[in-house]
Write a protein that holds these residues in place. Structure first.
Motif, PDB file in Angstrom:
ATOM      1  N   ARG A   1     -42.102   5.470  25.198  1.00 16.38           N
ATOM      2  CA  ARG A   1     -41.180   4.395  24.792  1.00 16.38           C
ATOM      3  C   ARG A   1     -41.437   3.112  25.583  1.00 16.38           C
ATOM      4  O   ARG A   1     -40.519   2.377  25.932  1.00 16.38           O
TER       5      ARG A   1
ATOM      6  N   ARG B   1     -42.500  -0.590  25.724  1.00 12.96           N
ATOM      7  CA  ARG B   1     -42.472  -1.686  24.760  1.00 12.96           C
ATOM      8  C   ARG B   1     -43.870  -2.254  24.557  1.00 12.96           C
ATOM      9  O   ARG B   1     -44.685  -2.296  25.479  1.00 12.96           O
TER      10      ARG B   1
ATOM     11  N   GLY C   1     -44.016  -6.267  26.905  1.00  8.90           N
ATOM     12  CA  GLY C   1     -44.427  -4.898  27.173  1.00  8.90           C
ATOM     13  C   GLY C   1     -45.921  -4.807  27.385  1.00  8.90           C
ATOM     14  O   GLY C   1     -46.519  -5.608  28.100  1.00  8.90           O
TER      15      GLY C   1
ATOM     16  N   ARG D   1     -38.455   0.470  29.340  1.00  4.93           N
ATOM     17  CA  ARG D   1     -38.652   1.368  28.194  1.00  4.93           C
ATOM     18  C   ARG D   1     -37.568   1.111  27.159  1.00  4.93           C
ATOM     19  O   ARG D   1     -36.453   0.697  27.485  1.00  4.93           O
ATOM     20  N   ARG D   2     -37.930   1.373  25.921  1.00  5.90           N
ATOM     21  CA  ARG D   2     -36.939   1.262  24.853  1.00  5.90           C
ATOM     22  C   ARG D   2     -35.885   2.343  25.022  1.00  5.90           C
ATOM     23  O   ARG D   2     -36.192   3.469  25.432  1.00  5.90           O
TER      24      ARG D   2
END
Length: 813
Positions: A636, A638, A643, A707-708
């Motif tokens: 996860r 980005r 990211g 992280r998402r």
């Protein structure tokens, strides 16, 4: 370490303690008992006997007929021993008796003459290796006594598995000291006064040229020595612990070594050139030496030797030399009692492959204060058993040290052990094992550590001694206090675990290589002379040149793994390693340690798949890039400006990477990894003939990226609509940029976008390529009609054309 209860009891009373109880107490003191063995079982039925008369056998030249008094009757025994004679007291096994070896004695006729038993040798009785004749016993022994009673064989042997930190217990007196400590009984030393060896009147010299390797060397000359067999009491103690008696001089040195833990050696003084002992390293040309076992050995320049005025006569602390050994003709000896550096002795014994009882003790550390005391004990015994005459001695002691003194807080003892002990009680425990204690009425005791306890260095070591003497079973049990707080999460450790799980799910196998590697790998990888990865941390004592430096890269180790797999005909390979690399920042300082991930692919795209369906499909650059993208997606991480992104390596690829197939992995304008194909030069350096693809990631940089958040969506209720786009774009335009442009538009109903074809060639013009994409549209609220999809789709196409100078591929609108 082996000892017998009879030997132990000469130094401390063990009345009231059975062998099992003694073994249990010693084990609880940290001296693990491996074996408790009753000695000489089965000899009770063997009797002492006196040979009354010896007659020739009428039918055999080498046999004799012996009339033997067994104490109850006189019987005839046929005997072939050369030493049988009238008046000899020996041992007889009568019919029905079973010897220790299992043989049962029967009444028999030997060449027509009746034999009512067997006169036994030492080997047949299990009392030694001598089988040249029957055993000869003290002429004063009355016939008919059980042999175990007559020879004092009723004894028990105990064997202890010593830990390396307790060399003081590699002696019977050391064990007795421990027993005296827990029983509270006095310890009786065999030597109470030790004369000073000033060297006055000595007719020999001792020179120590290597005081760092030999802190003490004591020697004493003994004359009028009569070398011969040892008395039975001495032989019995040595045999009981598995040592073979040799002669009275050698047996005394072995006996005192076992008794005190101080190895001794006796030289034939007449064979020492110049009447001199020199402790030194080998001189030029002194590379061969014959030890007591008759083997010529190669000696190294750093092996400490005991020499006379001309040549080496012993390997210090390991074994004496054949040319200076004590023989039956010896009348004068020089007795050595010394202390040597444990590291030097351990190294020498291992290189020569020559372990010995002496090296066993020197390797663990011998008390230098013990040298003259053990020597005095040996001198007393040699006077007793060999008629030796004493003379002056020399004690060279350049390594003398002051005794270690430590402060012991009684309050700290009680806190650590959970007991309540008074200062006098703690002092009594320590004095029982010969520690010196002052100010016993105070809370802080001034403790003087005896020289034989080389393992005591800090206050907590003294606390451990108290715990041993109190008894571990007497220390109260309490549960540890555990905080109920949730432990702080180690993000980097969690990332390493997650990355390993993700790559394993993709079909990779994890490799674990040594952190030590060969410096030549930097040359094979083509690193520039000023590359920071060439600044390595070197090992002081590498096992081999192949493990001489700490690694600054993971990839070379995986390339070695690939080569090994290919050599074993396993060419289809997917491997990864997660581990530390070590970057030396400054000379002499600690290296920077960073966690890195490296993965490699080579050979077939589908390892282990059936060739009928997947034949000829080889791994390519997009497979390794896809593996890296899949890893980042599963973590996860980005993508895009905030990211991670994959960027063409315009500044030049790594020296080991193919410049045409190399990408940088960047985040926040910092490079955190690379994807590429191993170039031909590096592949040849590792003897690899098939293409290898790799990616590298700095996990510490990766762990710092956002992280998402996890998102959970219900299954879609409405159908999706797919539309394809085929555009011709300039060849330098990365196909991935088209996908990213679609994502950046953030159209509400765009669910996903993928590339399904990239084509170069006719009828596409030179310098151009065709990129085919598929876009999926879906609404979470309703079914999309064609008009809505067409409008959004056309907007996306127009944006791509304007941004990248694209046009429809011929035949597409």
């Amino acid at each position: 370490m082996k000892f017998t209860l009879s030997w132990l009891s000469t130094f401390v009373s063990i009345d009231g303690l059975s062998p099992g109880q003694l073994a249990d107490r010693l084990t609880m003191l940290g001296l693990e008992v491996e074996a408790v063995e009753e000695l000489y079982q089965g000899l009770d039925a063997i009797l002492t006997a006196r040979v009354v008369q010896v007659r020739p056998h009428p039918n055999a030249d080498r046999l004799t007929l012996c009339d033997v008094d067994t104490g109850r009757e006189t019987v005839q025994v046929v005997c072939g021993a050369p030493n049988v004679r009238a008046g000899l007291v020996t041992a007889i096994a009568l019919p029905g008796v079973r010897l220790p070896g299992g043989m049962k004695i029967r009444k028999a006729k030997v060449r027509g003459q009746e034999s009512m038993g067997m006169l036994c040798s030492a080997r047949e009785l299990g009392l030694g290796d001598d089988h040249s004749g029957i055993i000869e016993l003290d002429a004063q022994l009355a016939p008919g006594r059980p042999l175990t009673e007559a020879l004092g064989l009723d004894d028990t042997m105990i064997e202890i598995d010593l830990t390396p930190n307790r060399p003081d217990c590699a002696s019977v007196i050391g064990i007795a000291r421990e027993v005296a400590g827990f029983t509270g009984r006095p310890l009786h030393q065999p030597v109470t006064e030790v004369p000073a060896l000033t060297g006055e009147g000595a007719d020999f010299r001792v020179t120590i040229r290597e005081p760092a390797l030999c802190p003490r060397y004591a020697a004493r000359r003994l004359g009028n020595v009569k070398v011969g067999p040892s008395p039975w009491w001495l032989q019995r103690q040595l045999l009981a612990v598995g040592m073979r008696p040799i002669n009275n001089i050698v047996d005394v040195t072995n006996f005192v070594m076992l008794e005190y833990g101080q190895p001794l050696h006796a030289f034939d003084f007449a064979k020492l050139a110049g009447g001199e002992i020199v402790v030194r390293l080998p001189a030029a040309g002194e590379d061969r030496f014959t030890t007591l076992d008759g083997v010529e050995r190669r000696i190294e320049p750093d092996m400490l030797m005991i020499c006379d005025g001309q040549r080496p006569v012993a390997v210090a602390g390991v074994m004496g030399g054949l040319d200076s050994e004590v023989t039956d003709a010896t009348t004068e000896i020089l007795l050595e009692s010394a202390c040597f550096d444990p590291v030097s002795i351990r190294r020498t014994a291992r290189r020569l492959n020559l372990p010995s009882e002496a090296s066993y003790r020197f390797e663990r550390g011998v008390d230098p204060e013990l040298a003259t005391r053990a020597m005095e004990r040996a001198v007393q015994l040699m006077v007793e058993v060999a008629g030796a005459e004493t003379s002056a001695g020399i004690d060279a002691y350049p390594g003398r040290r002051e005794p270690l003194q430590l402060d012991l807080r009684v309050r700290r003892v009680n806190e650590l052990l959970g007991v309540q002990l008074s200062s006098p009680r703690v002092a009594s425990y320590l004095r029982s094992i010969e520690f010196g204690v002052a100010d016993e009425t105070q809370d802080v005791l001034r403790v003087t550590v005896p020289s034989f306890r080389i393992d005591i260095e800090r206050e907590v070591d003294l606390v451990e001694e108290i715990a041993r003497l109190v008894g571990y079973n007497e220390i109260p049990v309490s549960l540890p206090r555990i905080s109920m707080e949730y432990p702080q999460r180690d993000e980097l450790r969690a990332l390493r675990r997650q990355a390993a799980e993700i790559l394993t799910a993709q079909g990779f196998f994890e490799a674990i290589n040594y952190s030590f590697t060969a410096e030549k790998h930097h040359d094979l990888m083509g690193l520039a002379p000023d590359d920071p990865r060439r600044s390595v941390t070197r090992l002081l004592n590498p096992l081999t040149e192949e493990q001489a430096v700490m690694r600054s890269m993971l990839l070379p180790g995986l390339l070695e793994n690939i080569r090994r797999n290919i050599n074993f005909q396993r060419p289809d390979i997917r491997l990864f390693e997660i581990g530390k690399i070590f970057l030396q920042q400054e000379e002499g300082g600690q290296p920077e340690e960073r966690f890195q991930l490296c993965a490699v692919m080579s050979g077939g795209r589908y390892p282990g798949a059936r060739p009928l369906y997947f034949s000829g499909r080889e791994t390519d650059f997009f497979d390794i890039k896809g593996a890296a993208e899949c890893l980042l997606e599963a973590l996860r991480i980005r993508r895009g400006d905030d990211g991670v992104d994959f960027v063409v390596d315009d500044d030049g690829a790594q020296p080991y990477s193919d410049p045409d197939l190399s990408l940088r992995i960047v985040a926040r304008d910092r490079e955190i990894g690379r994807v590429g194909r191993l170039n031909g030069k590096a592949a040849r350096g590792f003897s690899l003939k098939q293409e290898v693809y790799f990616f590298e990631l700095d996990l510490q940089e990766l762990a710092a990226l956002p992280r998402r958040a996890r998102e959970f969506r219900p299954l879609p209720r409405y159908p999706s609509v797919r539309r394809d786009i085929a555009l011709v774009v300039p060849d330098p335009v990365p196909a991935g940029d088209l996908l990213q442009a679609i994502v950046d538009q953030e159209e509400r109903f765009v669910e996903s976008a993928d590339i399904f074809d990239v084509y170069r060639g006719k009828p596409i013009a030179d310098g151009m390529k065709s990129v085919a994409l598929t876009v999926t549209y879906r609404s979470p609220e309703q079914t999309l009609d064609d008009e809505t999809v067409d409008r959004i789709h056309q907007k996306i196409v127009n944006s791509l054309m304007a941004t990248f100078g694209a046009r429809y591929r011929e035949g597409m609108e």
